[in-house]
Each structure stands twice: as C-alpha cells, then as structure tokens.
Scaffold this motif. Structure first.
Motif, PDB file in Angstrom:
ATOM      1  N   SER A 102       0.827  -1.209   0.000  1.00 43.71           N
ATOM      2  CA  SER A 102       0.000   0.000   0.000  1.00 43.71           C
ATOM      3  C   SER A 102       0.856   1.252   0.000  1.00 43.71           C
ATOM      4  N   ASP A 103       2.145   1.092   0.278  1.00 46.46           N
ATOM      5  CA  ASP A 103       3.044   2.245   0.286  1.00 46.46           C
ATOM      6  C   ASP A 103       3.146   2.888  -1.085  1.00 46.46           C
ATOM      7  N   LEU A 104       2.889   2.139  -2.138  1.00 43.88           N
ATOM      8  CA  LEU A 104       2.956   2.692  -3.484  1.00 43.88           C
ATOM      9  C   LEU A 104       1.907   3.773  -3.698  1.00 43.88           C
ATOM     10  N   ALA A 105       0.785   3.690  -2.980  1.00 45.15           N
ATOM     11  CA  ALA A 105      -0.275   4.690  -3.094  1.00 45.15           C
ATOM     12  C   ALA A 105      -0.229   5.709  -1.970  1.00 45.15           C
ATOM     13  N   ASP A 106       0.809   5.615  -1.131  1.00 42.04           N
ATOM     14  CA  ASP A 106       0.935   6.490   0.035  1.00 42.04           C
ATOM     15  C   ASP A 106       1.778   7.694  -0.337  1.00 42.04           C
TER      16      ASP A 106
ATOM     17  N   VAL B 188       5.062   8.489   1.650  1.00 41.73           N
ATOM     18  CA  VAL B 188       6.206   7.586   1.588  1.00 41.73           C
ATOM     19  C   VAL B 188       7.128   8.048   0.466  1.00 41.73           C
ATOM     20  N   SER B 189       8.302   8.550   0.821  1.00 42.53           N
ATOM     21  CA  SER B 189       9.266   8.997  -0.183  1.00 42.53           C
ATOM     22  C   SER B 189       9.869   7.786  -0.869  1.00 42.53           C
ATOM     23  N   ARG B 190      10.124   7.939  -2.176  1.00 40.98           N
ATOM     24  CA  ARG B 190      10.645   6.806  -2.919  1.00 40.98           C
ATOM     25  C   ARG B 190      11.471   7.232  -4.118  1.00 40.98           C
ATOM     26  N   LEU B 191      12.302   6.304  -4.597  1.00 42.17           N
ATOM     27  CA  LEU B 191      12.976   6.412  -5.882  1.00 42.17           C
ATOM     28  C   LEU B 191      12.191   5.575  -6.869  1.00 42.17           C
ATOM     29  N   GLY B 192      11.988   6.070  -8.089  1.00 43.98           N
ATOM     30  CA  GLY B 192      11.293   5.303  -9.100  1.00 43.98           C
ATOM     31  C   GLY B 192       9.826   5.093  -8.773  1.00 43.98           C
ATOM     32  N   GLY B 193       9.229   4.071  -9.412  1.00 47.52           N
ATOM     33  CA  GLY B 193       7.818   3.783  -9.211  1.00 47.52           C
ATOM     34  C   GLY B 193       6.925   4.783  -9.916  1.00 47.52           C
ATOM     35  N   HIS B 194       5.621   4.710  -9.597  1.00 46.30           N
ATOM     36  CA  HIS B 194       4.639   5.668 -10.096  1.00 46.30           C
ATOM     37  C   HIS B 194       4.335   6.688  -9.005  1.00 46.30           C
ATOM     38  N   PRO B 195       3.977   7.898  -9.368  1.00 47.17           N
ATOM     39  CA  PRO B 195       3.699   8.921  -8.351  1.00 47.17           C
ATOM     40  C   PRO B 195       2.384   8.673  -7.616  1.00 47.17           C
ATOM     41  N   ALA B 196       2.357   9.094  -6.351  1.00 43.89           N
ATOM     42  CA  ALA B 196       1.124   9.147  -5.562  1.00 43.89           C
ATOM     43  C   ALA B 196       0.855  10.621  -5.297  1.00 43.89           C
ATOM     44  N   PHE B 197      -0.349  11.088  -5.597  1.00 44.28           N
ATOM     45  CA  PHE B 197      -0.625  12.520  -5.579  1.00 44.28           C
ATOM     46  C   PHE B 197      -1.423  12.960  -4.359  1.00 44.28           C
ATOM     47  N   LEU B 198      -1.231  14.243  -3.991  1.00 48.06           N
ATOM     48  CA  LEU B 198      -1.964  14.855  -2.891  1.00 48.06           C
ATOM     49  C   LEU B 198      -3.335  15.357  -3.322  1.00 48.06           C
ATOM     50  N   SER B 199      -3.399  15.931  -4.494  1.00 46.67           N
ATOM     51  CA  SER B 199      -4.636  16.589  -4.929  1.00 46.67           C
ATOM     52  C   SER B 199      -5.735  15.571  -5.206  1.00 46.67           C
ATOM     53  N   SER B 200      -6.977  16.009  -5.029  1.00 47.91           N
ATOM     54  CA  SER B 200      -8.117  15.127  -5.270  1.00 47.91           C
ATOM     55  C   SER B 200      -8.256  14.800  -6.749  1.00 47.91           C
TER      56      SER B 200
ATOM     57  N   LEU C  15      -5.369  11.318   5.661  1.00 43.99           N
ATOM     58  CA  LEU C  15      -5.335  11.878   4.312  1.00 43.99           C
ATOM     59  C   LEU C  15      -4.882  10.835   3.314  1.00 43.99           C
ATOM     60  N   VAL C  16      -3.840  10.093   3.670  1.00 46.82           N
ATOM     61  CA  VAL C  16      -3.305   9.077   2.770  1.00 46.82           C
ATOM     62  C   VAL C  16      -4.334   7.986   2.514  1.00 46.82           C
ATOM     63  N   GLU C  17      -5.018   7.551   3.576  1.00 51.75           N
ATOM     64  CA  GLU C  17      -6.025   6.507   3.421  1.00 51.75           C
ATOM     65  C   GLU C  17      -7.149   6.967   2.500  1.00 51.75           C
ATOM     66  N   ALA C  18      -7.552   8.221   2.665  1.00 49.69           N
ATOM     67  CA  ALA C  18      -8.626   8.745   1.825  1.00 49.69           C
ATOM     68  C   ALA C  18      -8.197   8.822   0.367  1.00 49.69           C
ATOM     69  N   LEU C  19      -6.967   9.282   0.139  1.00 53.20           N
ATOM     70  CA  LEU C  19      -6.485   9.384  -1.232  1.00 53.20           C
ATOM     71  C   LEU C  19      -6.302   8.009  -1.855  1.00 53.20           C
ATOM     72  N   ALA C  20      -5.796   7.070  -1.062  1.00 52.96           N
ATOM     73  CA  ALA C  20      -5.573   5.726  -1.581  1.00 52.96           C
ATOM     74  C   ALA C  20      -6.885   5.055  -1.947  1.00 52.96           C
TER      75      ALA C  20
ATOM     76  N   TYR D 101      12.379   2.479  -1.444  1.00 52.16           N
ATOM     77  CA  TYR D 101      12.163   3.413  -0.345  1.00 52.16           C
ATOM     78  C   TYR D 101      13.327   4.397  -0.278  1.00 52.16           C
ATOM     79  N   LEU D 102      13.014   5.625   0.099  1.00 48.84           N
ATOM     80  CA  LEU D 102      14.033   6.659   0.265  1.00 48.84           C
ATOM     81  C   LEU D 102      13.994   7.107   1.721  1.00 48.84           C
TER      82      LEU D 102
END
Length: 435
Positions: free
Chosen positions: A38-42, A45-57, A216-221, A240-241
């Motif tokens: 679930s960290d991929l959608a969090d 959680v700072s990371r290298l690579g992967g797909h972005p997880a966004f703050l905005s609705s 916030l993260v749970e709602a966005l995920a 992970y970073l």
C-alpha cells in the motif's frame, strides 16, 4: 579556467576536530517497495522510481512528466514528502527525468513539480502558535519598556539606561524580592480578543500530524483511480528513500585529504555507490568537481541532498557554477549569491517570490535505477549485470552529474489569482552534466 580555489560553501563552516553534523539531510535508498504494498499509493512515503502518488483530489495531467526535448513521457526519479514547517499545506515534491541519451542536458529533460493540499488541523495549530508568539512578544516588549523607564528614573542606575536589563525584565530589586511592578506603571498593551494558550508539546503535535497524514493518505488511496494514465506510464522499480543527517569530517581533516576523486562506500543501502564506478580513472579534474567527490564520498549512497534555502553542492566549473558562485567585487572571492540570477532561476510565477535552493538529485539515483533495470533484463538474457549496466549507460542518457531544484519559499497555492486549497506547481531545475 579561472582559479576556483578561493570559492567556498558550507565545508568551511565545519568545526575543527572530529566529525560534525551539517545542515544537509540526505536521502538514501532503503530497499525495494513490494509491488503489492500500500506504500505505493501512500503520498507520504518517499521513494525512488515507481509511479507517483498525488496529494490533490484530481490527478494532474500526464503532460507534467513530458520531456520538453523529445515530447516523450519521462520516468519518475524521486518523490519526496517534504512539507514546510510553518506552512499549512501538506507538500510533496516530484522529479521526472528523461532516459534518452540525446536529451541529456537540454532544458526540460528533468522536471520538478510540487503538489500542495491544505491541512486544516495543522493550520489551526499554526494559528494558535502565532497568537501565542505574538502575545509573548507583546509581554516582552512591555517588560523592556518598563526596564528602560526604571533605568532612567533610578538614582542608583548611574544614568546607564541599559543597566537594569542585566538583572532581568523588572530590575534588580524585583529579582531579589520577586515583586512585579504595579500594573498601573506598565505601559498599556492592547488586550487580545482571546488569551491564547500555550501550544501543545512538539511530541503531541507530531503524533496529531502523523494521524492527520495517515487519514489523508487513506482517503487518497481509497479514491485512487485504477484506470489512471499514470499507472501505464513508463517507470523504474520503486525503492524506499530514507532520510539521514549528513556527518562530515572537520575542516582540518578535509584539508588533509587532497586530490581525492573517489572513496569506496561503506553504506548498507541497495546498490553500489556512484563513487566506486564512475570516476575511477579520473586524473585531471577541476577543484569544484574534486570538492564534490570528496564531500559526497563520506556517504556515497546518497541520492538526494536536501537543504531548504541552503547552498547547493556544485558538480563542475561550468556556466551554472559561475552564475551561482560569482566572484565578489569586494572580496575577490567566489561566494554563493543571495539573489539568484533570474536568467537561470526566475521568480515564482504565482506570487513573484524569489526562489531558493531546496534540494539536488545525485549521481547515485542513476546508478540505483540502472542497476535494477539491468538486473531485471539479465533474467531474460545471458549477459551479465555489469555488462548490462554498461550497455544501458551507452544507450540511455541517465548520466548527469547533479540536478538542482529551486522552489518557491512561500509555498504559495494560487490558482487563477486566488488562494486555493490544493494546487500543482512546476519549479526550476538546473542540470550539470556528467561528461
């Protein structure tokens, strides 16, 4: 090339003797993120690579990751959770980079964006802190005025108007007997509408902030759209970073280490240090590059250097270095400029604030992502991982020296000329090439 031996950065501020902590925070790789995690959608959680997880609705357009040189969609290099301490906005920084060799060094081949979202509970705490600080400042000013008045009328003060301040806010007599001055003699201060209470302890603030972030993260995920175009964009495997403080030897020790171009890494992170592969045969290097390798060599695993409003660590004596570290007309020495050249770093387009240095991507970003890509392809090939790294370096352009990110210090969130609850803003990236 001009003599750059007299230019300076924060190396010269280190204490003499022993290892010291600098103001720089380092981002180091800390293991692969499992695809099902679930960290991929969090977004936190700072990371290298992967797909972005966004703050905005509402997700930003995929064009945000488009290379301005070749128009192709770029891979995410780094995503960092980095809200400003005195800002009511949750904040994440995203950096994309183009892997095509012919695009390297061109404007727009590396792009950085910040995502913002208003954090109501934290904003309320900030207001409470501001009210408390304002009230404390008013009390301090009133005490200082009273101290000055007493010093001017006290026959034992010897007309030394500042003498009483050495004994506290209310003079020597009050220190001895614990008597505050009569209320009628204290200069009047306009009463606040409501007496602010002292903010809660930082530990409690941290817990509440983390709780708010988790919600916030749970709602966005939970609202993440599985058919998002971002999910099909090209990407590297995610790592992970983790954040750690930078510790460097004292100025006395660094002066004894001369002509060092590479230092074996002693880190335990994923992948090899960039210092062990990229510059083993370097002989003739400029002093800026030598300083870069020496400073980074103390933690060769670093992928990100973060120091908001700090001083970047330049990679080479190029035009960017000359612009950011010009020779002072008064001292005839190179110093980092307080006002950045607008030709390189224009002010924020939304609020017109002068941007400041925030962070920089380090060569190990390329090394970590390239190593993983080579490892994945090796499973379907008889070519060794080391050979695949060389092939990928020859066919892709992921070989820059450092990428500097300059951001708006006001953390502004303006849309169509009005304050907004969330926004998506591009910042400035300067690239120094690894030639």
């Amino acid at each position: 090339m001009s003599d750059d031996s007299d230019w300076s950065d924060s190396d010269s501020d280190l204490d003499v003797g022993g290892e010291v902590e600098t103001n720089v925070l380092l981002g180091v790789p800390d293991g692969a993120v499992i695809n099902e995690s679930s960290d991929l959608a969090d977004v936190a959680v700072s990371r290298l690579g992967g797909h972005p997880a966004f703050l905005s609705s509402k997700e930003p357009a995929l064009e945000s990751a488009r290379c301005r040189a070749c128009e192709n969609t770029m891979e995410l290099l780094v995503q960092m959770w980095c809200p400003f301490e005195d800002s009511p906005m949750d904040r994440a920084l995203y950096v994309w980079g183009c892997a095509k060799k012919e695009c390297q060094g061109k404007a727009g081949s590396v792009r950085a964006w910040r995502g913002l979202r208003f954090n109501g509970p934290y904003a309320a705490k900030l207001d409470q802190k501001k009210q408390y600080r304002a009230q404390e400042l008013a009390k301090k000013q009133a005490a200082e005025e009273e101290a000055k008045r007493k010093a001017q009328t006290n026959p034992f003060s010897g007309k030394q108007t500042g003498a009483s301040s050495a004994f506290g806010a209310f003079g020597l007599g009050d220190q001895l007997f614990g008597n505050a001055p009569p209320a009628s003699k204290v200069p009047e201060v306009a009463p606040a509408k409501a007496e602010p209470t002292k903010p809660e302890e930082e530990e409690e603030d941290s817990d509440d902030s983390e709780s708010s972030t988790e919600s916030l993260v749970e709602a966005l995920a939970s609202t993440r759209i599985s058919t998002s175009p971002w999910n099909t964009a090209p990407s590297y495997p995610a790592y992970y970073l983790s954040t750690t403080s930078e510790y460097a030897p004292s100025a006395k020790e660094t002066e004894a280490v001369e002509n060092v171009t590479q230092t074996p890494s002693t880190g335990t992170g994923t992948g090899d240090s960039w210092t062990t592969e990229a510059y083993e045969n370097s002989i003739n290097v400029d002093q800026v590059f030598e300083r870069f390798t020496r400073r980074v060599g103390w933690e060769g695993e670093q992928c990100v250097r973060y120091e908001l409003a700090g001083t970047p660590l330049l990679f080479s004596s190029d035009s960017i270095f000359s612009a950011l570290f010009p020779v002072s007309s008064s001292t005839q020495k190179r110093q980092y400029v307080s006002h950045l050249p607008t030709a390189l770093v224009p002010p924020c387009e939304s609020c017109n604030a002068e941007r400041v240095f925030e962070c920089q991507m380090m060569p190990n970003v390329n090394n970590i992502l390239r190593k993983k890509q080579a490892s994945d392809e090796e499973q379907n090939s008889s070519v060794s991982s080391e050979e695949r790294v060389k092939q990928l370096k020859d066919t892709t352009g992921m070989g820059w020296g450092t990428c500097l990110v300059f951001s708006c210090p006001k953390d502004c969130c303006v849309e169509a000329g009005k304050e907004a609850k969330e926004c998506w803003k591009e910042e400035i990236v300067l690239i120094q090439q690894d030639e």
